[in-house]
Design a protein around this motif. Structure first.
Motif, PDB file in Angstrom:
ATOM      1  N   VAL A 122       0.864  -1.185   0.000  1.00  0.00           N
ATOM      2  CA  VAL A 122       0.000   0.000   0.000  1.00  0.00           C
ATOM      3  C   VAL A 122       0.898   1.230   0.000  1.00  0.00           C
ATOM      4  N   SER A 123       0.638   2.145  -0.937  1.00  0.00           N
ATOM      5  CA  SER A 123       1.406   3.380  -1.036  1.00  0.00           C
ATOM      6  C   SER A 123       0.549   4.572  -0.644  1.00  0.00           C
ATOM      7  N   ARG A 124       1.110   5.417   0.199  1.00  0.00           N
ATOM      8  CA  ARG A 124       0.409   6.634   0.639  1.00  0.00           C
ATOM      9  C   ARG A 124       0.670   7.798  -0.282  1.00  0.00           C
ATOM     10  N   TYR A 125       1.460   7.582  -1.338  1.00  0.00           N
ATOM     11  CA  TYR A 125       1.900   8.692  -2.175  1.00  0.00           C
ATOM     12  C   TYR A 125       1.494   8.552  -3.640  1.00  0.00           C
ATOM     13  N   LEU A 126       0.716   7.506  -3.983  1.00  0.00           N
ATOM     14  CA  LEU A 126       0.244   7.382  -5.366  1.00  0.00           C
ATOM     15  C   LEU A 126      -0.775   8.463  -5.687  1.00  0.00           C
ATOM     16  N   GLU A 127      -1.546   8.852  -4.682  1.00  0.00           N
ATOM     17  CA  GLU A 127      -2.510   9.932  -4.835  1.00  0.00           C
ATOM     18  C   GLU A 127      -2.213  10.983  -3.770  1.00  0.00           C
ATOM     19  N   LYS A 128      -2.188  12.234  -4.168  1.00  0.00           N
ATOM     20  CA  LYS A 128      -1.793  13.308  -3.267  1.00  0.00           C
ATOM     21  C   LYS A 128      -2.677  13.380  -2.030  1.00  0.00           C
ATOM     22  N   SER A 129      -3.970  13.125  -2.197  1.00  0.00           N
ATOM     23  CA  SER A 129      -4.901  13.235  -1.071  1.00  0.00           C
ATOM     24  C   SER A 129      -4.626  12.202   0.008  1.00  0.00           C
ATOM     25  N   ASN A 130      -3.986  11.092  -0.349  1.00  0.00           N
ATOM     26  CA  ASN A 130      -3.751  10.027   0.626  1.00  0.00           C
ATOM     27  C   ASN A 130      -2.718  10.396   1.684  1.00  0.00           C
TER      28      ASN A 130
END
Length: 243
Positions: A122-130
Motif C-alpha cells: 500500500v502506497s500513501r503517495y500514489l494519490e496526493k490526497s492520501n
C-alpha cells in the motif's frame, strides 16, 4: 491450510487492542478463508495483554492467538519477526495496533496475491490526497528518501517504508530478515525487489492514531533506514551480498 496470517504487534496499546481486533475480524471473516490473527504483546506495561486474551476468550471462534513475547524488547521489527515465527499462513501481513492502517484493503490485497503477485504494498503517495494525514516532517523526509532509494536500487518506488504490505511468507523469510526496528519495512521491500519478486503497489491512506502514543521516533529510526539503502546498493552492485 491457513492462507493468511495477520500479525498485530502490540506495546502498551490498551486503548486500541480491542478495537483493532474488532475491525480486522469484521473485514476478513467473510472475505478471506482460513485466516489467523496473531497478537504479539511486546511486554506491555499496561493492560494490553489481559485485554487481548479476554477478547480472544469471549470471541472463541475468532481465530485469534495471543502471544507474549518473552525476549526483551528490541523494537517493532523484532516483534513482527516473532509473530512470523509462529505464523502458519501462506501469506502474511503486519497490521498496526493503533488502527491507522486501511484494513479494508486486505481482501483486495489477498486477491492480488492469489492472482500471482508475491508482495502487495500500500502506497500513501500514489494519490496526493492520501498523504494528507501524514505529518509534514515525515513527508519532507520521504521526499528525499524516495530519491535515495532510486539511486540505491535504480528504480522509482512510490512507498518503501510503509509497513502495511501483504506478502508470500516463505518467500520473504527466505531472504533472511534481520532488522529489529521499523526499518524492517524497507528491508522487506528492497529484498523483494532485489530477489525478483512480483510486486504490486496499490493506493491507500494512513489514518490517525485514536489512543496512546506512537512508537515511531524519527531520530531513532534514521540510521536503520539509511543502512537499508547502503546494503541494497551494495547487493545490487554485487559488492557485498545482503542475502
Amino acid at each position: 491450510m491457513t492462507k493468511l496470517s495477520i500479525i498485530i504487534p502490540c506495546l502498551n496499546e490498551e486503548e486500541n487492542v480491542e478495537q483493532i481486533l474488532n475491525s480486522v475480524t469484521a473485514i476478513v471473516q467473510d472475505t478471506i478463508p482460513n485466516y489467523e490473527i496473531i497478537i504479539v504483546d511486546d511486554q506491555s506495561d499496561d493492560a494490553t495483554l489481559s485485554l487481548a486474551r479476554k477478547w480472544a476468550d469471549v470471541n472463541e471462534n475468532s481465530k485469534v492467538r495471543v502471544i507474549y513475547k518473552e525476549l526483551h524488547r528490541r523494537g517493532y521489527g523484532a516483534a513482527v519477526k516473532y509473530g512470523l515465527a509462529f505464523a502458519e499462513g501462506e501469506y502474511a501481513i503486519f497490521v498496526s495496533a493503533d488502527c491507522v492502517d486501511p484494513v479494508h484493503l486486505m481482501p483486495e490485497m489477498y486477491q492480488l496475491l492469489e492472482s500471482g503477485y508475491d508482495l502487495i504494498q500500500v502506497s500513501r503517495y500514489l494519490e496526493k490526497s492520501n498523504s494528507s494525514t501524514i505529518p509534514f516532517s515525515y513527508k519532507f523526509y520521504q521526499f528525499f528518501y524516495r530519491r535515495a532509494v532510486f539511486l540505491s536500487l535504480g528504480q522509482w518506488i512510490p512507498d518503501s517504508t510503509y509497513a502495511f504490505k501483504m506478502f508470500r511468507r516463505t518467500k520473504v523469510l527466505a531472504t533472511g530478515l534481520s532488522a529489529n526496528r521499523f526499518n524492517i519495512s524497507p528491508e522487506i521491500m528492497f529484498k523483494a525487489i532485489l530477489s525478483g519478486m512480483k510486486i504490486k503497489f496499490i493506493s491507500g491512506s494512513q489514518g490517525t492514531r485514536i489512543g496512546g502514543q506512537s512508537k515511531f521516533k524519527f531520530h531513532k529510526e534514521g540510521i536503520g533506514f539509511g543502512m537499508c539503502l547502503i546494503r541494497a546498493f551494495c547487493h545490487r552492485k554485487r559488492l557485498v551480498y545482503w542475502f
